[in-house]
Design a protein around this motif. Structure first.
Motif, PDB file in Angstrom:
ATOM      1  N   GLY A 152      20.834  47.818  15.468  1.00  0.00           N
ATOM      2  CA  GLY A 152      20.538  48.574  16.503  1.00  0.00           C
ATOM      3  C   GLY A 152      19.595  48.540  17.718  1.00  0.00           C
ATOM      4  O   GLY A 152      18.596  49.510  17.958  1.00  0.00           O
ATOM      5  N   ILE A 153      19.870  47.253  18.255  1.00  0.00           N
ATOM      6  CA  ILE A 153      18.945  47.024  19.491  1.00  0.00           C
ATOM      7  C   ILE A 153      19.897  46.455  20.398  1.00  0.00           C
ATOM      8  O   ILE A 153      21.045  47.063  20.301  1.00  0.00           O
ATOM      9  CB  ILE A 153      18.194  45.730  19.098  1.00  0.00           C
ATOM     10  CG1 ILE A 153      18.571  44.975  18.739  1.00  0.00           C
ATOM     11  CG2 ILE A 153      16.961  46.662  18.386  1.00  0.00           C
ATOM     12  CD1 ILE A 153      18.237  43.024  18.287  1.00  0.00           C
ATOM     13  N   SER A 154      19.922  45.650  21.372  1.00  0.00           N
ATOM     14  CA  SER A 154      20.934  46.415  22.722  1.00  0.00           C
ATOM     15  C   SER A 154      20.130  44.728  23.867  1.00  0.00           C
ATOM     16  O   SER A 154      21.256  44.418  24.106  1.00  0.00           O
ATOM     17  CB  SER A 154      20.338  47.155  23.753  1.00  0.00           C
ATOM     18  OG  SER A 154      18.811  46.930  24.324  1.00  0.00           O
ATOM     19  N   LYS A 155      19.755  43.555  22.805  1.00  0.00           N
ATOM     20  CA  LYS A 155      19.532  42.610  23.893  1.00  0.00           C
ATOM     21  C   LYS A 155      18.544  41.429  22.817  1.00  0.00           C
ATOM     22  O   LYS A 155      17.919  42.357  21.677  1.00  0.00           O
ATOM     23  CB  LYS A 155      18.850  42.245  25.207  1.00  0.00           C
ATOM     24  CG  LYS A 155      17.755  42.992  25.616  1.00  0.00           C
ATOM     25  CD  LYS A 155      17.003  43.414  26.272  1.00  0.00           C
ATOM     26  CE  LYS A 155      15.987  43.878  26.995  1.00  0.00           C
ATOM     27  NZ  LYS A 155      15.398  44.600  28.311  1.00  0.00           N
ATOM     28  N   ARG A 156      18.671  40.309  23.092  1.00  0.00           N
ATOM     29  CA  ARG A 156      18.134  39.248  22.669  1.00  0.00           C
ATOM     30  C   ARG A 156      17.104  38.937  22.354  1.00  0.00           C
ATOM     31  O   ARG A 156      16.422  38.546  21.404  1.00  0.00           O
ATOM     32  CB  ARG A 156      19.356  37.785  23.149  1.00  0.00           C
ATOM     33  CG  ARG A 156      18.412  36.712  21.576  1.00  0.00           C
ATOM     34  CD  ARG A 156      18.982  35.084  22.332  1.00  0.00           C
ATOM     35  NE  ARG A 156      20.312  35.489  22.327  1.00  0.00           N
ATOM     36  CZ  ARG A 156      21.818  33.861  22.277  1.00  0.00           C
ATOM     37  NH1 ARG A 156      20.703  33.576  22.592  1.00  0.00           N
ATOM     38  NH2 ARG A 156      23.053  34.662  22.214  1.00  0.00           N
ATOM     39  N   SER A 157      15.998  39.350  23.587  1.00  0.00           N
ATOM     40  CA  SER A 157      14.841  39.403  23.991  1.00  0.00           C
ATOM     41  C   SER A 157      14.717  39.978  22.515  1.00  0.00           C
ATOM     42  O   SER A 157      13.360  40.059  21.859  1.00  0.00           O
ATOM     43  CB  SER A 157      14.620  39.327  25.175  1.00  0.00           C
ATOM     44  OG  SER A 157      14.574  40.813  25.645  1.00  0.00           O
ATOM     45  N   GLN A 158      14.781  41.886  22.428  1.00  0.00           N
ATOM     46  CA  GLN A 158      14.411  42.474  21.234  1.00  0.00           C
ATOM     47  C   GLN A 158      14.405  41.876  20.434  1.00  0.00           C
ATOM     48  O   GLN A 158      13.329  42.008  19.198  1.00  0.00           O
ATOM     49  CB  GLN A 158      14.896  43.362  21.495  1.00  0.00           C
ATOM     50  CG  GLN A 158      14.806  44.564  22.836  1.00  0.00           C
ATOM     51  CD  GLN A 158      15.713  46.566  21.956  1.00  0.00           C
ATOM     52  OE1 GLN A 158      16.828  45.535  22.471  1.00  0.00           O
ATOM     53  NE2 GLN A 158      14.669  46.828  22.275  1.00  0.00           N
ATOM     54  N   LEU A 159      15.769  41.361  19.912  1.00  0.00           N
ATOM     55  CA  LEU A 159      15.867  40.287  18.558  1.00  0.00           C
ATOM     56  C   LEU A 159      14.933  39.949  17.885  1.00  0.00           C
ATOM     57  O   LEU A 159      13.370  39.526  16.871  1.00  0.00           O
ATOM     58  CB  LEU A 159      16.910  40.261  18.644  1.00  0.00           C
ATOM     59  CG  LEU A 159      17.348  39.278  17.212  1.00  0.00           C
ATOM     60  CD1 LEU A 159      17.119  39.829  15.976  1.00  0.00           C
ATOM     61  CD2 LEU A 159      18.848  38.352  16.868  1.00  0.00           C
ATOM     62  N   ILE A 160      14.158  38.164  19.612  1.00  0.00           N
ATOM     63  CA  ILE A 160      13.006  37.371  19.139  1.00  0.00           C
ATOM     64  C   ILE A 160      12.152  37.629  18.459  1.00  0.00           C
ATOM     65  O   ILE A 160      10.944  37.368  17.904  1.00  0.00           O
ATOM     66  CB  ILE A 160      13.528  36.475  20.603  1.00  0.00           C
ATOM     67  CG1 ILE A 160      14.899  36.093  20.443  1.00  0.00           C
ATOM     68  CG2 ILE A 160      12.473  35.434  20.196  1.00  0.00           C
ATOM     69  CD1 ILE A 160      15.446  34.568  21.538  1.00  0.00           C
ATOM     70  N   ALA A 161      11.722  39.247  19.884  1.00  0.00           N
ATOM     71  CA  ALA A 161      10.050  39.838  19.673  1.00  0.00           C
ATOM     72  C   ALA A 161       9.792  39.936  18.866  1.00  0.00           C
ATOM     73  O   ALA A 161       8.677  40.150  18.213  1.00  0.00           O
ATOM     74  CB  ALA A 161      10.359  41.005  21.082  1.00  0.00           C
ATOM     75  N   ALA A 162      10.953  40.130  17.696  1.00  0.00           N
ATOM     76  CA  ALA A 162      10.545  41.595  16.807  1.00  0.00           C
ATOM     77  C   ALA A 162      10.576  40.961  15.641  1.00  0.00           C
ATOM     78  O   ALA A 162       9.756  40.820  14.036  1.00  0.00           O
ATOM     79  CB  ALA A 162      11.893  42.386  16.015  1.00  0.00           C
ATOM     80  N   LEU A 163      11.235  39.605  15.438  1.00  0.00           N
ATOM     81  CA  LEU A 163      11.249  38.001  14.513  1.00  0.00           C
ATOM     82  C   LEU A 163      10.074  37.417  14.680  1.00  0.00           C
ATOM     83  O   LEU A 163       9.922  36.226  13.555  1.00  0.00           O
ATOM     84  CB  LEU A 163      12.608  37.538  14.672  1.00  0.00           C
ATOM     85  CG  LEU A 163      13.757  38.576  14.124  1.00  0.00           C
ATOM     86  CD1 LEU A 163      15.013  38.256  13.990  1.00  0.00           C
ATOM     87  CD2 LEU A 163      13.784  39.346  12.513  1.00  0.00           C
ATOM     88  N   LYS A 164       9.450  37.009  16.033  1.00  0.00           N
ATOM     89  CA  LYS A 164       8.289  35.966  15.638  1.00  0.00           C
ATOM     90  C   LYS A 164       7.082  36.252  15.076  1.00  0.00           C
ATOM     91  O   LYS A 164       6.678  37.499  15.639  1.00  0.00           O
ATOM     92  CB  LYS A 164       8.304  35.742  17.557  1.00  0.00           C
ATOM     93  CG  LYS A 164       9.652  34.789  17.955  1.00  0.00           C
ATOM     94  CD  LYS A 164       9.030  34.141  18.801  1.00  0.00           C
ATOM     95  CE  LYS A 164      10.086  33.042  19.443  1.00  0.00           C
ATOM     96  NZ  LYS A 164       9.455  32.859  20.804  1.00  0.00           N
TER      97      LYS A 164
END
Length: 257
Positions: free
Chosen positions: A245-257
């Protein structure tokens, strides 16, 4: 730095009280504050607030806001929100860069004060790259500020292009009000992204790609490691974003770091 909308409003109102002598339209600012989105914040809501209520208080042509981390003299942007900028300009922005490569950004991090970049009379800390960007993309006069959290080495940076250059005192006073509110909104989008990540929804292969992305590897390197094509890597990530339910890699990385 884990501020709330209410905390940002209190801080902004306190600054407003001290800014009456700067000629600010505090009624317009109050109206803008009253329209600040609440609850779960999406990037689109930040854009809507900036383009509507905020612009009524602080006229501008183009906006750029980013939330990121500073480590070892290097900036890594985790969120980027823009309004009015040309796609060609957005494409030139690096998601990670050395602080020394951008004089205005380096000055802001060191001084944590609002600044104005007028290409007709640029400040001594402006780099050639920044001045070339202004000319190439017809950005006009730029005003910028933000909020830095020295304990977490993170912060929010905001930039408004195409502003009036006739009253720098009022411009800086306006940015002192605006910066903490936008910072609170960016923090809210970070929290939404984090709460939306559930890696149990992914396949083993997709989890493998996520792990490689967290290492900072580009698609070409990921493809080489896994023995697949770059197009296949891209398809995998699109599937990952859809499942999470996200749109780009920056959201993925920000959430998992």
């Amino acid at each position: 730095m884990q501020g709330s909308k209410g905390g940002a409003r209190k801080q902004a109102k306190a600054v407003a009280t001290a800014s009456i002598s700067s000629g600010l339209d505090l009624k317009a600012w109050g109206d803008a504050l009253g329209a600040v989105p609440a609850g779960a914040i999406a990037e689109s809501q930040i854009v809507s607030w900036v383009e509507g209520p905020l612009r009524s208080f602080f006229p501008f042509e183009r906006f750029l806001g980013s939330y990121g981390r500073l480590s070892g003299g290097r900036i890594r942007m985790r969120n980027l929100v823009t309004s009015g900028h040309q796609p060609d300009f957005i494409a030139t922005l690096d998601t990670a860069f050395d602080l020394a490569s951008r004089g205005c950004f380096a000055w802001w991090v060191q001084n944590r004060a609002a600044f104005i970049l007028d290409p007709a009379a640029p400040p001594p800390f402006a780099s050639k790259r920044e001045l070339d960007e202004i000319r190439q993309f017809s950005l006009g006069v730029i005003a910028a500020h933000g909020v830095v959290d020295p304990f977490a080495s993170t912060g929010t940076y905001i930039s408004f292009a195409g502003i009036a250059a006739d009253d720098p005192v009022r411009t800086r006073a306006s940015l002192n009000l605006i910066a903490p509110v936008l910072h609170a909104l960016f923090l809210a989008t970070e929290q939404v992204a984090a709460s939306a990540i559930d890696l149990s929804k992914l396949t083993d292969r997709q989890r493998q790609l996520v792990d490689l992305a967290l290492m900072g590897l580009p698609d070409k390197t990921i493809a080489a490691r896994l023995g697949i094509s770059e197009n296949t890597v891209g398809n995998h990530f699109r599937g990952i974003y859809e499942r999470l339910g996200i749109s780009k890699r920056s959201q993925l990385i920000a959430a998992l770091k």
